[in-house]
Design an enzyme around this catalytic site. Structure first.
Site, PDB file in Angstrom:
ATOM      1  N   LYS A  31       0.834  -1.348   0.159  1.00 59.92           N
ATOM      2  CA  LYS A  31      -0.048  -0.127  -0.085  1.00 59.92           C
ATOM      3  C   LYS A  31       0.963   1.194   0.057  1.00 59.92           C
ATOM      4  CE  LYS A  31      -2.364   1.720   3.828  1.00 59.92           C
ATOM      5  NZ  LYS A  31      -2.160   2.998   3.722  1.00 59.92           N
ATOM      6  N   ASP A  58      -3.538   4.249  -1.968  1.00 60.15           N
ATOM      7  CA  ASP A  58      -4.592   4.929  -0.895  1.00 60.15           C
ATOM      8  C   ASP A  58      -4.282   6.294  -0.943  1.00 60.15           C
ATOM      9  OD1 ASP A  58      -5.923   5.014   1.295  1.00 60.15           O
ATOM     10  OD2 ASP A  58      -4.387   4.550   2.737  1.00 60.15           O
ATOM     11  N   LYS A  60      -7.338   8.224  -1.293  1.00 60.36           N
ATOM     12  CA  LYS A  60      -8.660   8.669  -0.469  1.00 60.36           C
ATOM     13  C   LYS A  60      -9.415  10.013  -1.342  1.00 60.36           C
ATOM     14  CE  LYS A  60      -7.791   6.748   4.085  1.00 60.36           C
ATOM     15  NZ  LYS A  60      -6.334   6.585   3.873  1.00 60.36           N
ATOM     16  N   LEU A  61      -9.484   9.739  -2.476  1.00 62.15           N
ATOM     17  CA  LEU A  61      -9.904  11.004  -3.327  1.00 62.15           C
ATOM     18  C   LEU A  61     -11.612  11.426  -2.972  1.00 62.15           C
ATOM     19  CD1 LEU A  61      -7.564   9.785  -5.303  1.00 62.15           C
ATOM     20  CD2 LEU A  61      -8.902  10.678  -7.035  1.00 62.15           C
ATOM     21  N   HIS A  62     -11.590  12.710  -2.768  1.00 62.25           N
ATOM     22  CA  HIS A  62     -12.687  13.434  -2.575  1.00 62.25           C
ATOM     23  C   HIS A  62     -12.879  14.865  -3.109  1.00 62.25           C
ATOM     24  CE1 HIS A  62     -15.640  14.072   1.280  1.00 62.25           C
ATOM     25  NE2 HIS A  62     -16.338  14.385   0.031  1.00 62.25           N
ATOM     26  N   ASP A  63     -13.799  15.112  -4.207  1.00 66.52           N
ATOM     27  CA  ASP A  63     -13.934  16.170  -4.822  1.00 66.52           C
ATOM     28  C   ASP A  63     -15.226  16.157  -5.527  1.00 66.52           C
ATOM     29  OD1 ASP A  63     -13.393  18.720  -5.910  1.00 66.52           O
ATOM     30  OD2 ASP A  63     -11.167  18.302  -5.749  1.00 66.52           O
ATOM     31  N   ILE A  64     -15.591  17.126  -6.284  1.00 59.41           N
ATOM     32  CA  ILE A  64     -16.479  17.094  -7.252  1.00 59.41           C
ATOM     33  C   ILE A  64     -16.246  16.104  -8.116  1.00 59.41           C
ATOM     34  CG2 ILE A  64     -17.112  19.679  -7.042  1.00 59.41           C
ATOM     35  CD1 ILE A  64     -16.143  19.874  -9.760  1.00 59.41           C
ATOM     36  N   ASN A  66     -16.575  15.489 -11.647  1.00 60.25           N
ATOM     37  CA  ASN A  66     -15.796  15.624 -12.775  1.00 60.25           C
ATOM     38  C   ASN A  66     -14.272  15.588 -12.416  1.00 60.25           C
ATOM     39  OD1 ASN A  66     -15.491  16.489 -15.462  1.00 60.25           O
ATOM     40  ND2 ASN A  66     -14.540  18.173 -14.764  1.00 60.25           N
ATOM     41  N   THR A 117     -11.556   5.328  10.976  1.00 61.60           N
ATOM     42  CA  THR A 117     -11.430   4.983  12.142  1.00 61.60           C
ATOM     43  C   THR A 117     -11.015   6.282  13.242  1.00 61.60           C
ATOM     44  OG1 THR A 117      -9.264   3.941  11.715  1.00 61.60           O
ATOM     45  CG2 THR A 117     -11.190   2.440  11.912  1.00 61.60           C
ATOM     46  N   GLY A 208       0.936  -2.631   8.649  1.00 59.60           N
ATOM     47  CA  GLY A 208       2.243  -1.706   8.538  1.00 59.60           C
ATOM     48  C   GLY A 208       3.286  -2.134   9.596  1.00 59.60           C
ATOM     49  N   ARG A 209       3.340  -1.211  10.465  1.00 61.73           N
ATOM     50  CA  ARG A 209       4.383  -1.397  11.636  1.00 61.73           C
ATOM     51  C   ARG A 209       4.699  -2.718  12.059  1.00 61.73           C
ATOM     52  NH1 ARG A 209       1.720   3.618  14.554  1.00 61.73           N
ATOM     53  NH2 ARG A 209       0.023   2.718  13.520  1.00 61.73           N
TER      54      ARG A 209
END
Ligand code: C5P
Length: 230
Positions: A31, A58, A60-64, A66, A117, A208-209
């Site tokens: 990732k 990873d 995490k897209l968040h927009d209008i 288009n 989370t 991960g860790r």
């Protein structure tokens, strides 16, 4: 898409990533998060793919709708295996994201973040003004993600059975918050072992860790893989 444990490569440079990967002589599923991608860009993706590894990008897209659709068209050229968006962006945005990511590659899977989370019920009620439980809010977003044509969600292993009952076992449940027995929880609050995550219905785990900070990453990875596949 394979079901190997997904190793979160939370390093701060390409060199550190490749030094880590040099220790392994097998195909991995890794990732790449926004911290690393914003510094290293598509070049790092290409070099990891060239080593034969699968990649969860990873971001995490968040927009209008288009903007997310066009951004996904760009990511579609990168030959990654899994990407994600925030379900809070809405069904139009999620549908455009699916169209965009499949533009140059039909095989890339796309999942949604439901509630982070780090979001507590207090934040949900007082800041987001959503007056339900976290579980109900997660289920609502997961249902919208499925209706929008997404392949699954990122969620806590403790939420997977709720989502499997409502949305089926094929719908991907990719779960961080994994700790092998006897290892440090670090800053994760609600954790399960790899084996428990599987029993609860996770389709993929992100670790991960416990691997990247281990004295022997290859051995730690193999122990986690055995526990996950057992
Ligand atoms: O080191 P650790 O196993 O805690 O890493 C988990 C990875 O999963 C990190 O990259 C973290 O950002 C990511 N993640 C998470 N919880 C979420 C979403 C992503 O821990 N809800």
């Amino acid at each position: 898409m394979n079901t190997l444990p997904i190793i979160a490569l939370d390093f701060d440079s390409s060199e550190a990533v490749h030094t880590f990967l040099d220790q392994f002589d097998e195909p991995l599923f890794v990732k790449i998060g926004m911290e690393l991608f914003y510094q290293t860009g598509p070049d790092l993706i290409a070099s990891i793919k060239a080593r034969g590894h699968d990649i969860f990008l990873d971001l995490k897209l968040h927009d209008i709708p288009n903007t997310v659709g066009k951004a996904m068209e760009g990511l579609s050229k990168l030959n990654v295996d899994l990407v994600n968006v925030h379900a809070a962006g809405g069904t139009d945005m999620m549908k455009r994201a699916v169209e965009g990511i499949r533009k140059y590659n039909d095989n890339i899977q796309i999942i949604a973040v439901t509630q982070l989370t780090s979001t507590t019920e207090e934040v949900l009620h007082n800041e987001q003004n959503i007056q339900s439980s976290i579980e109900a809010a997660v289920l609502n977003y997961a249902q919208l993600a499925k209706q929008s044509g997404l392949d699954g969600v990122v969620c806590s292993p403790l939420e997977t059975s709720l989502l499997t009952n409502a949305l089926g076992s094929e719908f991907l449940k990719v779960t961080p918050g994994i700790r092998p027995e006897g290892t440090s929880a670090d800053d994760q609050k609600r954790i399960t072992t790899p084996h428990q995550a599987k029993a609860l219905g996770s389709t993929h785990i992100v670790v991960g860790r416990p691997i990247t900070k281990s004295d022997n990453p290859v051995e730690s990875y193999h122990k986690i893989k055995e526990s996950w596949l057992s």
